[in-house]
Design an enzyme around this catalytic site. Sequence first.
Site, PDB file in Angstrom:
ATOM      1  CG  ASP A  39      -7.899   9.194  -0.351  1.00 21.17           C
ATOM      2  OD1 ASP A  39      -7.957   8.611   1.139  1.00 21.17           O
ATOM      3  OD2 ASP A  39      -8.440   8.121  -0.612  1.00 21.17           O
ATOM      4  CG  ASN A  43     -12.018  -1.702   7.052  1.00 19.85           C
ATOM      5  OD1 ASN A  43     -11.171  -2.144   7.370  1.00 19.85           O
ATOM      6  ND2 ASN A  43     -12.324  -2.578   6.516  1.00 19.85           N
ATOM      7  CG  HIS A  72      -7.485   4.273   0.329  1.00 18.67           C
ATOM      8  ND1 HIS A  72      -8.487   5.697   0.274  1.00 18.67           N
ATOM      9  CD2 HIS A  72      -7.938   3.425   1.064  1.00 18.67           C
ATOM     10  CE1 HIS A  72      -9.649   5.194   0.573  1.00 18.67           C
ATOM     11  NE2 HIS A  72      -9.398   3.965   1.254  1.00 18.67           N
ATOM     12  CE1 TYR A  89      -4.549  -2.247  -0.151  1.00 17.90           C
ATOM     13  CE2 TYR A  89      -2.932  -2.947   2.483  1.00 17.90           C
ATOM     14  CZ  TYR A  89      -4.173  -3.694   1.023  1.00 17.90           C
ATOM     15  OH  TYR A  89      -4.816  -4.323   1.469  1.00 17.90           O
ATOM     16  CE1 TYR A 143      -3.931  -3.526   5.676  1.00 17.73           C
ATOM     17  CE2 TYR A 143      -4.087  -4.395   8.297  1.00 17.73           C
ATOM     18  CZ  TYR A 143      -3.407  -5.003   6.374  1.00 17.73           C
ATOM     19  OH  TYR A 143      -2.787  -5.810   6.492  1.00 17.73           O
ATOM     20  CG  ASN A 151     -14.794   2.065   3.681  1.00 17.02           C
ATOM     21  OD1 ASN A 151     -15.965   2.526   2.834  1.00 17.02           O
ATOM     22  ND2 ASN A 151     -14.398   1.585   2.703  1.00 17.02           N
TER      23      ASN A 151
END
Length: 210
Positions: free
Chosen positions: A103, A78, A19, A14, A76, A124
């Site tokens: 973002d 969410n 994101h 990532y 993470y 999220n």
Amino acid sequence: MKLVVGLGNPGKEYAGTRHNIGWEVVDHLAARVGFVGSPSDFDRLARTKFEGLAVDGTAPLAGGGEKLLLLKPTTYMNLSGRSVQAAMAFYQLGPADVMVVLDDLALPAGKIRLRPGGSDGGHNGLKDIQRALGTTQYPRLRLGIDPPPQFVPGRDYVLGKFSEAQREPMRQAIARACDAIVTWVDEGIERAMNRFNAEDVKDGKTPKDE
């Protein structure tokens, strides 16, 4: 004391994705206020705390020093609310003392937008923070990443890396975001909004409510 939370996902896969722009801002902010030598030092020097990576110190500001905690949740995206809630509870902070950096697909790449509160806009990370805090009234700073191209799913787009054309606008946006956060800490959300949302007014656009 103020808490600045950059949203993103942990893991090498990532790193550098759209994101994770919130993490990049926190990296650069840490260097800007002198907590680390360079943005790349953040993860190495950070403590593992509040289900995230944390660096704190006293930021030298025009109005005097201010205690600042910079946090990159590693839950993470969410589940970001768990990390934010833990840090707020430990330091007994209210929602107005928190700035969440994230973002935004609805803004062009390179644009930034400050708000004192509002909806999650389908993000999220914000959804979970709202759930954890029980309110939508906490400051947030959105960085535009452009809408996804036609026929590209939003999830695939945000987990992709910036295009060559987007890199320079995003570099400038990260620098402006750091300036905006420092202004928020030193002078408050209204002055920061007036200064850093003004580019939309200059462009003949009125910033829309979330």
